[in-house]
Design a protein around this motif. Structure first.
Motif: not given
Length: 745
Positions: A391-410
């Motif tokens: 639930r902590q993931r945030a929309y942060a790019g064209c089609h993707w989400l990541a946990i702010p500051g805690r997930e290296y998603a590439l």
């Protein structure tokens, strides 16, 4: 080299509305200048402003998302190399060079604006040697070329910082943490790089404060505003923000640094970040909603960053509040390219969704987009993560989400072209010595085998990237606002954060699905074509009258998206096989991979590398767009059919497969238009969808703008995950948008 703007302002201080119109007009002016100098820009309409004329140097470069572009550098900065190749690598060299760039970067202050700063160059375009040749991955290149893989190695940003860290500490607090942990961990090069970035930012911010002071001393109706800009930035050089306006300014500074450094444009949950400042200022009587909207508009004006409105907190409680609506209003009043995502879920405030739809219909700029938060949360949890974390993931790019500051998603870097893999499988099957009976079943088995091999090659590349990227071009600006890098002395790409989830996107789904349907029907069932003849047609690119007849024959097979067709079946089967291949096991190094379906702006360049395909596509033509069916998938182009088709192919692990849909503006004139569009969005998410991107486009206007883009300077389209001025796109990309709109009937 300071850039000081002098507007024809009225004698008395203008209203927020008047100032915003001035700022918007300047935005269009900057965009026209970029179009003239840089030419086509087939990517996000970032807030970059060209540097002063006398400093400009035109170069060919590659964006942070891997797209070739014409760029403009400043000849007042030249990076120092630390390698015999002429490149600069590693945290100290990258940090020191970036600091030097910041120290010569011009000041930008618009007297009509409430926030200082703008970025004028891309630091990555100074990296003439992108990868350290000492780290050789030539053993992977044959398969990269064979399958046309866009790999992870050297990928930058595409994860989300936690802006709350910076808002809490400020630049001075960040510097203190760097210096403290430098005495704890044995990582002098890393800490030197981080320190250079912070010192460079403090210099840049301080020079803006000084310039604002000088400008405020002049007799101007905006003198008080400029004094406030000076005071705010004098404070923000070292201290954390206290007010709503200061928070917007601090966020903008980090966003400008991140965008300049390596193209990062993630904001995450902007409404959640700003809500405490809003509440405190309103309670103290020092902020009105009009002023809050103006400050947010100034933030959005400087960059088309990706942000989320609403959505659950860790406990599942909905977070949407007054600031969510204010941010929507700011985007509405600006009417420029933006990347605002509105969450749609079972607990979402329906008023926020409806307001988003109303703005979409009224402005016709493709803003906002809509996020199927319930499905992305549940999908991410399928990777073994607790729901509280998902639930902590945030929309942060064209089609993707990541946990702010805690997930290296590439995310949105790796692409697998299904059509290229199918071509390898087809040619391998038809190259088997006789006697042999080719079949669709055998073709499918070979396709799955090569798909798994391609995923394996991607996995090896991910591990190679993880092993070496921190020594090449570390994500220093994002490291500052991540949990772990400073404390551990490790770059985010190399163990600095808690979670590693590498996005792997499939592309050309419809191209591959329609191809399999065509050969199954025309060759295997009807026997109207042989396998050998098919290969001859492909090699000749459907040449001659006979080739064109054959091409039309395969094109007439019911396509993916038509509903219940064999192509729909193949699309689902491909999507499932892809998800299974990605999720079968982690990388050899133990990293999680997450499947998605997305081609971003790469449909054209990926298509140029691909020969003719069995669905009737010509060699070099664009591949199909993301998870969408091919243009003209059915005569009526029914939105509900399109929505159902894309919902059926979702990979289901928290990475999205967006629905791109283009609607006629006549729809907005209907009294129940907002209700109907909202129902379409919710219906797609009820079926399992994860993201909806919508254009409201007049076909006749679009065709006229294609012929003479200069007549429509402020026509905005959502190309894919990003929006852009139509006039900024190349003729090829404009044609792609037109074909999609016309194809959807």
């Amino acid at each position: 080299m300071d850039v000081v703007l002098k507007h024809n302002l009225p004698d008395s201080e203008p209203s927020f509305a008047d100032r915003l119109e001035l700022l918007r007009a300047r935005k269009l002016q900057y965009t026209r200048e970029k179009q003239q100098v840089r030419g086509a820009m087939d990517f996000d309409d970032h807030g970059l402003i060209l540097p002063p004329d006398q400093t400009r140097q035109i170069v060919q470069s590659v964006s942070g998302s891997g797209v070739s572009m014409t760029d403009v550098l400043m000849n007042t900065f030249k990076p120092k190399a630390n390698h015999s190749s002429g490149g600069f690598f590693g945290p100290r060299a990258c940090g020191e060079n970036f600091r030097t760039l910041l120290e010569v970067h011009p000041v930008f202050i618009d007297p009509a604006g409430s926030l200082a700063g703008a970025y004028m160059v891309n630091f990555m375009s100074y990296r003439t040697v992108a990868w350290n040749p000492d780290f050789d991955y030539s053993h992977l290149e044959p398969d990269h070329q064979k399958y046309q893989i866009l790999h992870a190695i050297g990928g930058v940003q595409h994860f989300c910082q936690d802006m709350a860290i910076g808002l809490r500490l400020g630049w001075g607090g960040l510097l203190e943490r760097i210096r403290h942990y430098r005495g704890v961990n044995d990582a002098p090069e890393f800490y030197a790089g981080l320190e250079h970035v912070v010192l460079g930012m403090q210099n840049w911010i301080g020079r803006h404060a000084e310039a604002a002071r000088r400008m405020a001393a002049e007799d101007s109706p905006m003198a008080e505003n400029l004094r406030q800009v000076a005071e705010i930035n004098e404070r923000l050089v070292a201290q954390a923000p206290r007010t709503f306006r200061e928070a917007c300014q601090w966020i903008l500074w980090h966003l400008l640094a991140a965008r300049m450094y390596n193209g990062s444009g993630s904001l995450g949950r902007l409404d959640v970040l700003l809500q405490p400042y809003y509440e405190a200022d309103v309670q103290a009587g020092r902020l009105s909603d009009e002023e809050a909207v103006f400050h947010v508009a100034n933030l959005l004006l400087r960059d088309s960053a990706y942000l989320q409105l609403g959505g659950p907190d860790a406990s599942g409680k909905e977070t949407a509040g007054p600031v969510s609506f204010l941010i929507l209003e700011a985007a509405h009043r600006l009417r420029i390219p933006a990347n605002v995502g509105v969450c749609v879920g079972k607990d979402t405030d329906p008023r926020l969704v409806r307001r988003g739809v109303e703005i979409l219909l009224e402005d016709r700029t493709g803003v906002p987009k809509f996020l199927g938060v319930d499905n992305t949360v549940a999908g991410f949890a399928r990777n073994g993560f607790p729901l509280e974390l998902a639930r902590q993931r945030a929309y942060a790019g064209c089609h993707w989400l990541a946990i702010p500051g805690r997930e290296y998603a590439l995310m949105d870097i790796i692409k697998l072209n299904f059509a290229a893999i199918l071509d390898v499988a087809l040619r391998e099957m038809l190259n088997v010595p006789v006697p042999f009976s080719a079949s669709v079943a055998d073709l499918w088995d070979r396709f799955v085998g090569h798909l798994r091999r391609a995923v394996g090659v991607v996995a090896e590349g991910i591990d190679f990237h993880f092993e070496h990227m921190h020594e090449v071009f570390p994500d220093l600006v994002l490291d500052l606002l991540s949990h772990g890098p400073i404390e551990k002395g490790l770059n985010a790409s190399h163990g600095g954060v808690e979670h590693y989830t590498f996005g792997v996107d499939g592309a050309a789904l419809a191209t591959a699905a329609d191809s399999l349907a065509a050969v199954e029907q025309r060759i295997e069932e009807e026997q109207r074509m042989t396998w050998d003849r098919l290969l001859a047609y492909l090699d000749s690119d459907w040449a001659g009258p006979e080739g064109e007849r054959a091409r039309r024959m395969v094109q007439s097979v019911p396509r993916y998206g038509s509903g219940g067709s064999r192509a729909d079946h193949w699309a689902v089967r491909i999507a499932r096989a892809f998800a299974e291949a990605v999720k079968e096991k982690p990388t050899p190094g133990g990293h999680t991979m997450i499947p998605g379906l997305f081609s971003w702006a790469l449909s054209i360049p990926l298509g140029k590398r691909l020969g003719a395909t069995p669905d009737g596509r010509h060699a070099g033509a664009p591949i199909s767009h993301g998870a969408n069916p091919n243009n003209g998938f059915r005569r009526d182009g029914a939105p509900t059919a399109l929505a159902a088709a894309v919902a059926a192919v979702q990979p289901g692990y928290g990475n999205t497969a967006p629905l791109q849909i283009d609607l006629d503006p006549g729809l907005s004139n209907a009294p129940d238009a907002a209700t109907n569009v909202a129902a379409l969005i919710r219906g797609h998410f009820d079926l399992g969808g994860t993201q909806v991107n919508i254009n409201i486009l007049d076909k006749e206007q679009l065709l006229a703008a294609h012929q003479d883009p200069g007549r429509y300077p402020d026509l905005i389209v959502r190309v894919t995950g990003f929006s852009a001025y139509f006039a900024s796109l190349s003729p090829e990309f404009r044609q792609m948008v037109i074909d999609r709109v016309l194809g959807e009937g």
